[in-house]
Scaffold this motif. Structure first.
Motif, mmCIF file in Angstrom:
data_model
loop_
_atom_site.group_PDB
_atom_site.id
_atom_site.type_symbol
_atom_site.label_atom_id
_atom_site.label_comp_id
_atom_site.label_asym_id
_atom_site.label_seq_id
_atom_site.Cartn_x
_atom_site.Cartn_y
_atom_site.Cartn_z
ATOM 1 N N SER A 54 36.559 35.185 35.326
ATOM 2 C CA SER A 54 35.703 36.317 35.215
ATOM 3 C C SER A 54 34.484 36.230 35.971
ATOM 4 O O SER A 54 33.633 35.194 35.462
ATOM 5 N N THR A 116 31.961 43.086 38.230
ATOM 6 C CA THR A 116 32.941 42.157 37.589
ATOM 7 C C THR A 116 34.397 42.004 38.255
ATOM 8 O O THR A 116 34.868 43.434 38.434
ATOM 9 N N MET A 118 38.085 40.023 38.139
ATOM 10 C CA MET A 118 38.786 39.016 37.468
ATOM 11 C C MET A 118 39.978 38.350 38.376
ATOM 12 O O MET A 118 40.689 39.404 38.866
ATOM 13 N N VAL A 156 43.358 36.553 29.798
ATOM 14 C CA VAL A 156 43.141 38.022 30.229
ATOM 15 C C VAL A 156 44.648 38.786 30.247
ATOM 16 O O VAL A 156 45.695 37.843 30.494
#
Length: 158
Positions: A54, A116, A118, A156
């Protein structure tokens, strides 16, 4: 009144007996956080999701030399034209208030954005090139010193 001294093994036995009595039967290992119960719990957590990184980028909007701040429209155009093509699967953008010390030692307070993104760990090398391109272009476009970056490993699941 007379005090009674109980040896450590006797105290442990009495504490265990009191716990057994209070619970009405044998206590489970999970209730005490034994190594086996902790390992099983950690194993379950580790199995959920996939290893990702992330990355958080911190974009300031204040400019130097009396230039006006970067507007929301300018920033959103940068997101649409530069960031989204490199991270089309998704991103999160938050408006914030930030402060930082510049190279002259002045503290700057400004409207800012936290981005952000990921991505799977296996894509880290390729994504690093994209992220550094974004950071460099933002600084070059508006003559800024830096875009902050923080990378965090995460499990995740979508």
């Amino acid at each position: 009144m007379r005090s009674i001294r109980i040896s450590t093994p006797a105290a442990a036995f009495l504490a265990a007996a009191a716990l057994l009595f209070a619970l009405g039967g044998p206590a489970s290992e999970a209730a005490f956080g034994t190594h086996e119960a902790s390992a099983a719990s950690e194993q379950n957590v580790a199995e959920e999701g996939s290893p990702y990184i992330s990355t958080h980028l911190y974009f300031g909007t204040g400019r130097h030399n009396g230039n006006p701040p970067i507007t929301e429209e300018e920033f959103m155009k940068f997101v649409a034209d530069v960031i989204t093509p490199r991270f089309p699967s998704g991103l999160t953008l938050q408006e914030a208030r930030g402060q930082w010390r510049d190279k002259e030692g002045d503290i700057n307070r400004e409207r800012s954005y936290e981005l952000t993104v990921m991505y799977p760990v296996r894509e880290a090398h390729a994504r690093n090139a994209d992220i550094e391109y974004i950071r460099g272009l933002y600084c070059k476009t508006w003559e800024l010193e830096s875009v902050g970056r923080a990378d965090v490993r995460a499990q995740v699941d979508f």
